[in-house]
Design an enzyme around this catalytic site. Structure first.
Site, PDB file in Angstrom:
ATOM      1  N   GLU A 113       0.835  -1.209   0.000  1.00 55.60           N
ATOM      2  CA  GLU A 113       0.000   0.000   0.000  1.00 55.60           C
ATOM      3  C   GLU A 113       0.867   1.256   0.000  1.00 55.60           C
ATOM      4  OE1 GLU A 113      -4.200  -0.839   2.042  1.00 55.60           O
ATOM      5  OE2 GLU A 113      -2.540  -1.383   3.364  1.00 55.60           O
TER       6      GLU A 113
ATOM      7  N   GLU B 152      -4.333  -9.607   2.657  1.00 52.92           N
ATOM      8  CA  GLU B 152      -5.174  -9.426   3.846  1.00 52.92           C
ATOM      9  C   GLU B 152      -6.394 -10.337   3.881  1.00 52.92           C
ATOM     10  OE1 GLU B 152      -2.968  -5.469   3.645  1.00 52.92           O
ATOM     11  OE2 GLU B 152      -3.665  -7.009   2.265  1.00 52.92           O
TER      12      GLU B 152
END
Length: 713
Positions: A115, A137
């Site tokens: 990210e 995730e």
């Protein structure tokens, strides 16, 4: 305290090197202030021409602090929401700098690490095939909460981003380049040099310093969520997710929801929506279960928590396998792939050659799919010697017998072949139920005898259950553990009681499903409801696959050996039903086309003869059916922990998911109790025991933990 090292060169390029406390950089409480301070400095920097973000660690950035995240409670969500929004605001400030920002990815960049890369204008990865890039995730029951869902959707488009967001797909640098996750891949020692070269090459180019989603007129590749051509694909993805998760895993559905919003909302609104969904998921029992087991539990197991201590690590160089059938050929393939020299021995050369042909077939598929070249495939195949000659076994560090599941057959092969082991060699018996202590009593060196229970198909199933007999030495257990990891299996060490852990536990849910049918309930309803609690298949369908005859034969053998007392059978109606189906109706299971279902021409229909057990007045709620099927293996796992069959709760959780199909959302059969609530679970068990029998009574260990306010960890 860790730091972000800040260096500006003569060209006005600032290199920020993340070097936080601990072995890796992570989004912990230390990260936020360091990152904000970095952005403050960059915004105030005079003569700034570009920014390079890299790492002082072996990995680029490891992601979120899961210790902290798993501990978050609902009353802390507002504070967490504000913290995440603050961090994302700082990431927005970085990507809105008027100069180009490069992520110089020197190692793995997963989750929050990637990210950070997405918040950079340009991404260059070092050419390290061991590195992984992606957003995993979802595999922990979460969604990327640092802008990952929104940015990747805007970058790749909804359809192209799905494998990375909905499946957590991770790629090595070269594949990441091809997929569009990074812009360049270079040699590690050229990483920073190339980052500086790129920044200098785009000086004055406003587009190079502007993110695609901040560019006027930006369109998401493939179209936004409102695009007519995407509407059926979104609907199809939603339907596919439900089919796969049965509504039991909320993370994929929420990720898809955020992706859709990213395709129709303005960028910053979509980011805020992503934060809300992230926070909601974080306190869900599914996320807590999956983080506890797939991150902490798996780390504990693979880290050797159950491996005997102070014994040097070992490797098997030459492995003998007795029996070239389904199990033996799978063990041979897995071992040859790990670089081990294998002797695959059977009664005839023809049978041994057939076993080796299995590896040849699997290798050919890998070559065809571009996952291996022909030279490497030939090298792997060359490690397997198919043989009918005992002498070829001489000098093996380990011999594994994978012969028929009959005690007299196993006794015979050890008597014939144990002498060929190298000095202090290990003998492994691949058995799912036969007592290791009893089998080992026939060995010349019982201390070197161990159970190695592989799961079928061996090349796909990740678990290896190691069974310690009463005479098995700690050195042998350690060597078996090391062998499991050498062939890339996840090992658990269990005690030698009837059924060990996995066979004993899987049997309880199957027999409970049969019990429900024996009580007069609709078999299709029982099968379907067991799937709806997350079991990979219905209990009756599973028994057909395992084979009614095999299960019944094992049960009768265990009675004959004095391992079970039929007077203590907890499901006598179910056992009588299976005996009737087998002995009076010749219903063996799917392999013969006749079990609970009739199998023909690729289809199956429920056997009409089951009407013999149907009762019109049999009544039961859906919830009771589901809890009976789920609670039985949960309770059996707790009893295994209580009796010392399991060495840890982590072994039970990993073993139940990787070996016997525990629903993923539970985090494993023991972890399920933690988020259900121990007191609440006890109360439900007592309710089931009152209605259906003492097999549902909570074991003492459960009451003990509840009284002490402890969780199973």
């Amino acid at each position: 305290m860790g730091e972000f090292t800040y260096e500006k060169d003569a060209n006005g390029i600032v290199t920020v090197t993340m070097n936080m406390d601990g072995p890796v950089n992570a989004m912990n409480q230390e990260f936020g202030p360091l990152y904000a301070d970095m952005v403050n400095k960059l915004e105030a920097e005079a003569g700034l021409k570009g920014v390079i973000l890299t790492s002082g660690k072996e990995t680029f950035f490891a992601g979120g602090d899961l210790n902290r995240l798993v501990a978050v409670e609902p009353d802390q969500l507002q504070d967490l929401f504000e913290e995440v929004e603050g961090m994302k605001a700082d990431m927005r400030r970085l990507e809105k700098l008027p100069v180009p920002v490069v992520a110089a990815i020197n190692g793995a960049a997963l989750g929050g690490g990637y990210e950070l890369c997405l918040a950079s204008n340009y991404r260059i990865a070092a050419d390290n095939p061991k590195s992984k890039i992606g957003l995993p995730e979802v595999t922990l029951g979460l969604l990327p909460g640092g802008g990952g869902v929104v940015r990747l959707t805007c970058l790749l488009g909804l359809e192209a981003a799905m494998p990375f967001l909905l499946e957590g797909k991770q790629l090595p640098p070269a594949a990441a380049l091809k997929a569009g996750l990074v812009h360049e891949v270079v040699e590690a020692d050229a990483l920073l040099t190339r980052a500086r070269e790129w920044i200098l090459s785009v000086q004055g180019d406003e587009a190079a310093a502007t993110q695609p989603w901040d560019t006027k007129g930006h369109r998401i590749p493939g179209g936004g969520s409102n695009s007519p051509k995407l509407a059926p694909k979104i609907a199809g993805a939603s339907a596919m997710l439900f089919q796969k998760t049965r509504g039991l895993l909320p993370a994929p559905a929420r990720i898809l929801d955020v992706m859709v919003e990213a395709g129709k909302q303005d960028f910053d609104t979509a980011l805020r929506y992503e934060t809300r969904q992230f926070c909601a998921l974080l306190v869900s029992p599914e996320a807590k279960n999956m983080i506890s087991t797939f991150f902490f539990g798996l780390g504990q197991v693979n880290g050797g928590a159950s491996r005997p201590k102070d014994i040097p690590r070992s490797k098997v160089k030459k492995l003998g396998i007795l029996g070239a059938g389904m199990m033996g050929q799978g063990i041979a393939y897995s071992s040859a792939m790990a670089g081990i020299e294998v002797v695959l021995k059977d009664m005839t050369q023809e049978a041994a050659d057939r076993g080796k042909a299995y590896t040849e077939k699997l290798l050919a598929k890998r070559v065809q799919r571009g996952r291996m070249n022909e030279a490497k495939a030939a090298e792997v195949l060359g490690r397997i010697k198919a043989s009918a000659d005992m002498e070829d076994l001489r000098g093996c560090d380990m011999i594994i017998e994978a012969v028929f599941e009959k005690i007299e057959v196993k006794d015979k092969v050890i008597a014939e072949t144990e002498e060929y082991l190298a000095e202090n060699g290990v003998w492994g018996s691949n058995t799912s139920t036969l007592p290791i202590t009893r089998l080992g009593s026939k060995a010349q060196n019982p201390k070197n005898f161990v159970g190695l229970h592989f799961f079928s198909p061996v090349d796909k199933m990740p678990l290896l259950e190691i069974i310690a007999g009463e005479e098995t030495s700690d050195e042998t257990l350690a060597r078996a553990f090391d062998f499991a990891q050498q062939i890339r299996k996840t090992p658990i060490i269990v005690g030698d009681k009837t059924g060990f852990y996995t066979s004993r536990t899987i049997g309880t849910k199957i027999i409970e499903g049969v019990q429900l049918v024996a009580e007069g309930h609709d078999p299709l309803r029982v099968d379907n409801l067991s799937r709806l609690i997350g079991m990979p298949t219905g209990m009756l369908s599973l028994l057909d696959e395992v084979q009614i005859k095999l299960v019944t034969d094992i049960y009768r053998t265990q009675i004959g050996m004095g391992l079970l007392d039929p007077a203590e059978e907890q499901n006598p109606e179910a056992r009588a039903m299976l005996a009737d189906m087998l002995d009076n109706h010749d219903r063996h299971g799917r392999a013969t086309g006749k079990g609970f279902y009739d199998y023909a021409d690729g289809s199956k229909t429920i056997w009409s003869g089951l009407s013999k057990w149907r009762k019109d007045d049999a009544e039961i709620s859906d919830r009771d059916i589901q809890d009976r099927i789920l609670f039985r293996p949960v309770l059996e796992s707790l009893r295994c922990l209580e009796e010392g069959v399991l060495r840890s709760a982590a072994d039970g959780n990993i073993g139940s998911i990787m070996g016997i199909g525990a629903p993923v959302h539970t985090g494993g059969y023991i972890q399920y109790v933690n988020t259900y609530g121990l007191d609440r679970f006890i109360a439900r068990c007592e309710e089931l025991a009152d209605k259906y029998g003492p097999r549902f009574q909570p074991p003492a260990i459960l009451r003990e933990y509840a009284a002490e306010g402890r969780l199973f960890q």
